[in-house]
Design an enzyme around this catalytic site. Sequence first.
Site, PDB file in Angstrom:
ATOM      1  N   SER A 198      -4.980  -1.129  -1.119  1.00 17.33           N
ATOM      2  CA  SER A 198      -5.151  -1.190  -2.569  1.00 17.33           C
ATOM      3  C   SER A 198      -6.433  -1.968  -2.894  1.00 17.33           C
ATOM      4  CB  SER A 198      -3.910  -1.809  -3.218  1.00 17.33           C
ATOM      5  OG  SER A 198      -3.930  -1.676  -4.613  1.00 17.33           O
TER       6      SER A 198
ATOM      7  N   ASP B  45       0.651   8.745  -4.948  1.00 14.13           N
ATOM      8  CA  ASP B  45       0.298   7.372  -5.323  1.00 14.13           C
ATOM      9  C   ASP B  45      -0.135   7.323  -6.786  1.00 14.13           C
ATOM     10  OD1 ASP B  45      -1.077   4.805  -5.586  1.00 14.13           O
ATOM     11  OD2 ASP B  45      -1.092   4.740  -3.406  1.00 14.13           O
TER      12      ASP B  45
ATOM     13  N   HIS C 115       3.197   3.209  -4.852  1.00 16.36           N
ATOM     14  CA  HIS C 115       2.049   2.550  -4.238  1.00 16.36           C
ATOM     15  C   HIS C 115       2.474   1.374  -3.368  1.00 16.36           C
ATOM     16  CE1 HIS C 115      -2.183   1.223  -4.209  1.00 16.36           C
ATOM     17  NE2 HIS C 115      -1.753   0.006  -4.508  1.00 16.36           N
TER      18      HIS C 115
END
Length: 414
Positions: free
Chosen positions: A172, A315, A351
Amino acid sequence: MNTSGDAFYDPPAGYESATPGAILGSRQVRVSAFSAVSMNVQAWQLLYRTTDSDGNPHAAVTTVMIPQGPAQPRPLLSIQAAYDAMVRSCMPSYTLTADDPAAPPPSEALLAVSALERGWAVAIPDPGGIDNRFLTPRLMGYTVLDGIRAAQQFAPLGLPGAATRIALTGYSGGGIGSAWAAELHPTYAPELNIAGAAIGAPVADLGAALHSASGRAAGGLIAMGVAAVMNDSPEFSAALDRYVTPRGRSVLRAALVDCANTTVSKNLFLNASDLLTVPLDVVLADPVIAAAITERNRGSAVPTTPLYLFNAVNDEISPIGPVDDLVEKYCAAGASVTYVRDAMPDLVSNHAIVGLTSVGGTFAWLDRVLAGERPEPGCRTTTLASSLDDGAWAAELPDVAQGLARTLLGQALG
């Protein structure tokens, strides 16, 4: 600049003349996997000279760790944190060492536990530098690479200098920093022996992410991303101000001073339309705003180190389309990419979940490259029903459990 009142973050006079990666200060620290659980390792923080997004001298802090016992040559894993914020108390150098039980636990410390159990050295930089930036173009890559340079020359770690075998990883926001570092490595720090980079959910297109996160549980990250660009660019802020509602201004002001977990919890299921007087597409079409968003996308340079890149098909924070495009661009330019797509259905995945389920595959790949195995050249794309299906997580789980148990019991890692 020094909002925490800690003078360690203040670079000494004349530091600008030091070479990138030069150590400006060091101190021994206690690090924690959780706020109240110390890791039984040797750890230090290094203040070092780096470069800002415009190429000017800057400074940053990295937290470096090795197992207890004599220093010795070993690989180095640079773990980039998903700190996603613009204040000192949210930076990894603070959250790893804070005695405050309310400090957000750094999830990357769990990765550090597994790496230290393998006997590796670990570096966790503050990718935002001492000015606590986030999403700033190039800066996150420079701070990562110069943090590695600093670690290599820090004698107590015992690393073999330029011969140190290095890998990068991050998910991320940490994937963003790792991707910048991988792209800048060939031109900014070509002497570093980076064996590979394992990059997860790197949010390849910020504009697309603003769309896909809208209305989702983690929708508050929209405010973090927009506030980060505002923090960098007065021009962007002025252009955006024409479209922002009074509530939007309040949410964005708060995002400038809160950690990501606070912003997300205060803005669950935030929709971009809650902040704007016009549709999001109209805002993103504004030339000033579009230019600032585009500048933060990766793909303008091609990594020369092998990549292991993974992303969930569904995602909501790092949409798959732009990541597919980024991989295609890298591969067309000759990069070596192992690309894993997790197709777990959206109803049972998100996510954050894939950030955990992908750990097994990540460490299996890192084990190989840090042992000296070079992946076959070229590109390979695999779409799995779930990243739990590749067998790597089952093999990794006992080591993760053992590392956590040893940490909780106060036993030395590695």
